[in-house]
Design a protein around this motif. Sequence first.
Motif, PDB file in Angstrom:
ATOM      1  N   ASP A  23       7.420   8.671   6.725  1.00  0.00           N
ATOM      2  CA  ASP A  23       6.173   7.927   6.507  1.00  0.00           C
ATOM      3  C   ASP A  23       5.261   8.661   5.530  1.00  0.00           C
ATOM      4  O   ASP A  23       4.672   8.051   4.635  1.00  0.00           O
ATOM      5  CB  ASP A  23       5.440   7.712   7.840  1.00  0.00           C
ATOM      6  N   PHE A  24       5.148   9.975   5.716  1.00  0.00           N
ATOM      7  CA  PHE A  24       4.296  10.756   4.810  1.00  0.00           C
ATOM      8  C   PHE A  24       4.846  10.735   3.392  1.00  0.00           C
ATOM      9  O   PHE A  24       4.088  10.557   2.428  1.00  0.00           O
ATOM     10  CB  PHE A  24       4.182  12.198   5.304  1.00  0.00           C
ATOM     11  N   LEU A  25       6.137  10.936   3.242  1.00  0.00           N
ATOM     12  CA  LEU A  25       6.727  10.974   1.906  1.00  0.00           C
ATOM     13  C   LEU A  25       6.561   9.650   1.183  1.00  0.00           C
ATOM     14  O   LEU A  25       6.246   9.618  -0.017  1.00  0.00           O
ATOM     15  CB  LEU A  25       8.206  11.339   1.997  1.00  0.00           C
ATOM     16  N   ARG A  26       6.743   8.558   1.884  1.00  0.00           N
ATOM     17  CA  ARG A  26       6.594   7.255   1.241  1.00  0.00           C
ATOM     18  C   ARG A  26       5.141   6.997   0.859  1.00  0.00           C
ATOM     19  O   ARG A  26       4.863   6.446  -0.207  1.00  0.00           O
ATOM     20  CB  ARG A  26       7.132   6.152   2.153  1.00  0.00           C
ATOM     21  N   GLY A 278       2.560   8.580  10.277  1.00  0.00           N
ATOM     22  CA  GLY A 278       2.581   7.128  10.255  1.00  0.00           C
ATOM     23  C   GLY A 278       2.075   6.448  11.511  1.00  0.00           C
ATOM     24  O   GLY A 278       2.151   5.213  11.602  1.00  0.00           O
ATOM     25  N   ARG A 279       1.562   7.187  12.467  1.00  0.00           N
ATOM     26  CA  ARG A 279       1.113   6.542  13.709  1.00  0.00           C
ATOM     27  C   ARG A 279       0.024   5.494  13.490  1.00  0.00           C
ATOM     28  O   ARG A 279       0.029   4.448  14.138  1.00  0.00           O
ATOM     29  CB  ARG A 279       0.645   7.598  14.723  1.00  0.00           C
ATOM     30  N   PRO A 280      -0.947   5.714  12.594  1.00  0.00           N
ATOM     31  CA  PRO A 280      -1.953   4.659  12.370  1.00  0.00           C
ATOM     32  C   PRO A 280      -1.390   3.415  11.698  1.00  0.00           C
ATOM     33  O   PRO A 280      -2.000   2.350  11.740  1.00  0.00           O
ATOM     34  CB  PRO A 280      -2.991   5.347  11.464  1.00  0.00           C
ATOM     35  N   GLY A 281      -0.247   3.534  11.047  1.00  0.00           N
ATOM     36  CA  GLY A 281       0.356   2.394  10.368  1.00  0.00           C
ATOM     37  C   GLY A 281       1.146   2.847   9.153  1.00  0.00           C
ATOM     38  O   GLY A 281       0.954   3.943   8.641  1.00  0.00           O
ATOM     39  N   ASP A 282       2.034   1.986   8.698  1.00  0.00           N
ATOM     40  CA  ASP A 282       2.858   2.277   7.524  1.00  0.00           C
ATOM     41  C   ASP A 282       2.253   1.521   6.341  1.00  0.00           C
ATOM     42  O   ASP A 282       2.537   0.344   6.124  1.00  0.00           O
ATOM     43  CB  ASP A 282       4.294   1.831   7.782  1.00  0.00           C
ATOM     44  N   PHE A 283       1.442   2.200   5.563  1.00  0.00           N
ATOM     45  CA  PHE A 283       0.675   1.546   4.504  1.00  0.00           C
ATOM     46  C   PHE A 283       1.326   1.660   3.126  1.00  0.00           C
ATOM     47  O   PHE A 283       0.782   1.144   2.143  1.00  0.00           O
ATOM     48  CB  PHE A 283      -0.735   2.140   4.451  1.00  0.00           C
ATOM     49  N   SER A 284       2.454   2.317   3.036  1.00  0.00           N
ATOM     50  CA  SER A 284       3.039   2.590   1.715  1.00  0.00           C
ATOM     51  C   SER A 284       3.450   1.307   0.995  1.00  0.00           C
ATOM     52  O   SER A 284       3.240   1.176  -0.215  1.00  0.00           O
ATOM     53  CB  SER A 284       4.235   3.531   1.853  1.00  0.00           C
ATOM     54  N   TYR A 285       4.033   0.368   1.711  1.00  0.00           N
ATOM     55  CA  TYR A 285       4.472  -0.873   1.074  1.00  0.00           C
ATOM     56  C   TYR A 285       3.280  -1.666   0.543  1.00  0.00           C
ATOM     57  O   TYR A 285       3.306  -2.170  -0.590  1.00  0.00           O
ATOM     58  CB  TYR A 285       5.281  -1.709   2.069  1.00  0.00           C
ATOM     59  N   GLY A 286       2.237  -1.761   1.347  1.00  0.00           N
ATOM     60  CA  GLY A 286       1.042  -2.465   0.898  1.00  0.00           C
ATOM     61  C   GLY A 286       0.421  -1.813  -0.325  1.00  0.00           C
ATOM     62  O   GLY A 286      -0.019  -2.496  -1.259  1.00  0.00           O
ATOM     63  N   ILE A 287       0.369  -0.478  -0.330  1.00  0.00           N
ATOM     64  CA  ILE A 287      -0.165   0.232  -1.501  1.00  0.00           C
ATOM     65  C   ILE A 287       0.675  -0.090  -2.726  1.00  0.00           C
ATOM     66  O   ILE A 287       0.144  -0.358  -3.811  1.00  0.00           O
ATOM     67  CB  ILE A 287      -0.196   1.754  -1.239  1.00  0.00           C
ATOM     68  N   TYR A 288       1.975  -0.105  -2.548  1.00  0.00           N
ATOM     69  CA  TYR A 288       2.877  -0.320  -3.680  1.00  0.00           C
ATOM     70  C   TYR A 288       2.718  -1.717  -4.278  1.00  0.00           C
ATOM     71  O   TYR A 288       2.684  -1.874  -5.509  1.00  0.00           O
ATOM     72  CB  TYR A 288       4.321  -0.093  -3.237  1.00  0.00           C
ATOM     73  N   ILE A 289       2.610  -2.735  -3.447  1.00  0.00           N
ATOM     74  CA  ILE A 289       2.606  -4.100  -3.981  1.00  0.00           C
ATOM     75  C   ILE A 289       1.228  -4.577  -4.416  1.00  0.00           C
ATOM     76  O   ILE A 289       1.129  -5.552  -5.182  1.00  0.00           O
ATOM     77  CB  ILE A 289       3.222  -5.106  -2.978  1.00  0.00           C
ATOM     78  N   TYR A 290       0.149  -3.902  -3.974  1.00  0.00           N
ATOM     79  CA  TYR A 290      -1.201  -4.362  -4.313  1.00  0.00           C
ATOM     80  C   TYR A 290      -1.851  -3.591  -5.457  1.00  0.00           C
ATOM     81  O   TYR A 290      -2.742  -4.113  -6.133  1.00  0.00           O
ATOM     82  CB  TYR A 290      -2.122  -4.276  -3.095  1.00  0.00           C
ATOM     83  N   HIS A 291      -1.459  -2.335  -5.693  1.00  0.00           N
ATOM     84  CA  HIS A 291      -2.278  -1.498  -6.567  1.00  0.00           C
ATOM     85  C   HIS A 291      -2.298  -1.954  -8.015  1.00  0.00           C
ATOM     86  O   HIS A 291      -3.311  -1.816  -8.707  1.00  0.00           O
ATOM     87  CB  HIS A 291      -1.795  -0.037  -6.497  1.00  0.00           C
ATOM     88  N   TYR A 292      -1.194  -2.515  -8.484  1.00  0.00           N
ATOM     89  CA  TYR A 292      -1.086  -2.861  -9.913  1.00  0.00           C
ATOM     90  C   TYR A 292      -2.088  -3.951 -10.316  1.00  0.00           C
ATOM     91  O   TYR A 292      -2.861  -3.762 -11.268  1.00  0.00           O
ATOM     92  CB  TYR A 292       0.343  -3.286 -10.211  1.00  0.00           C
TER      93      TYR A 292
END
Length: 366
Positions: A23-26, A278-292
């Motif tokens: 979770d941290f790495l992603r 990652g206990r609060p949530g897995d936010f990596s996917y959302g960051i990836y698809i929204y930031h651009y």
Amino acid sequence: MTIQYPEGRDAPGGAGRFSNNFDFLRFAAAVVIVVTHAYALRLGYVDVGLDDPVILIGEIALAALLVTSGYLIAASWESTASPLRFAWKRFLRVVPALVVVILITLFIIGPLMTTLPLTGYFAALFSPAGVATAPFFEDGSVIGLFQENPWTYVNGSLWTIPVEVFMYGVVAALGIAGLLRRWGAIPALAVVNILAWMYWFDDPRMAKVRFTLYFLIGAYLYIHRERIAYRPVVAGALLLMLVLSALTPYSAVAGVIAIPYLTIYAAHIPVPFLNAFGRPGDFSYGIYIYHYPVQQVLIQVTANALLLPALCVLSFSVTFVLAFLSWHLVEKRALAAKNLRPADLARALESSLLPEPFTRWWVARK
């Protein structure tokens, strides 16, 4: 190093999920990609070389994401009772949040940011040319988006989504055929990939085929995990090679050799804070698809006047809020449906006659 394997990865809060640093790495890789794209979008890709240090770091981050994806998808396949359920879990993880970001982009960001009149925007959006550019669109000129920005892509990050989904299918096909655990299956695909990469090496767009190599190697590292030792001295040597390769024309080759091992090594370093990241949530996917698109909006409304640090901080802040909402309102809720029974899935797909015998055959086979 003792490896703890990621059983239970698909379950938010599953025990296996918090015994490693995936979770941290992603999350960290997604943040690096935010910075890389802020840099490239502010300057324009034509003014950024492929050997630019910022671009190289961003490519390392993307490679690490694909390594972790290959590793965890192979783990998910082995822990899943049927191909239907595997496909269902992959669908729930990728598609609902992706549909939402596309709808937000096309029906909120688009009408606000387009240079076309609203009637012209929607006419263009639903024209054959507009449909052809969505949902994994790049150039926004058809619908009048970001025309004055240094680069006109709407959401260039999304090019990896169909590629990764295709690789899910590759893992499933190998698994169904009984080849996934055969020692030569994934290496054979890797050889084909390398040959294609060599053929397209001088084409910056087509040479992206190399990123599927990272997925394949990640899957291989999981399938053959009992035979692979992760040692600090090996990781250190590979890290040194990766750093020194930045001074040569062969950084991409060094990356394929070093990044997979380094990623999985880092994922299993026993650091309690990172394990529980990652206990609060897995936010990596959302960051990836929204930031651009967020960065493109900020560049347009400020006429590209923001300095790079300000663009990075502001775009990440807005993106993180969207990723937080995406996880709690869309992704987590979608994943809650992953344990539906095969019969429920069959009814949901309106194909109750075909999947049930196939599912029974697969369970018996495994």
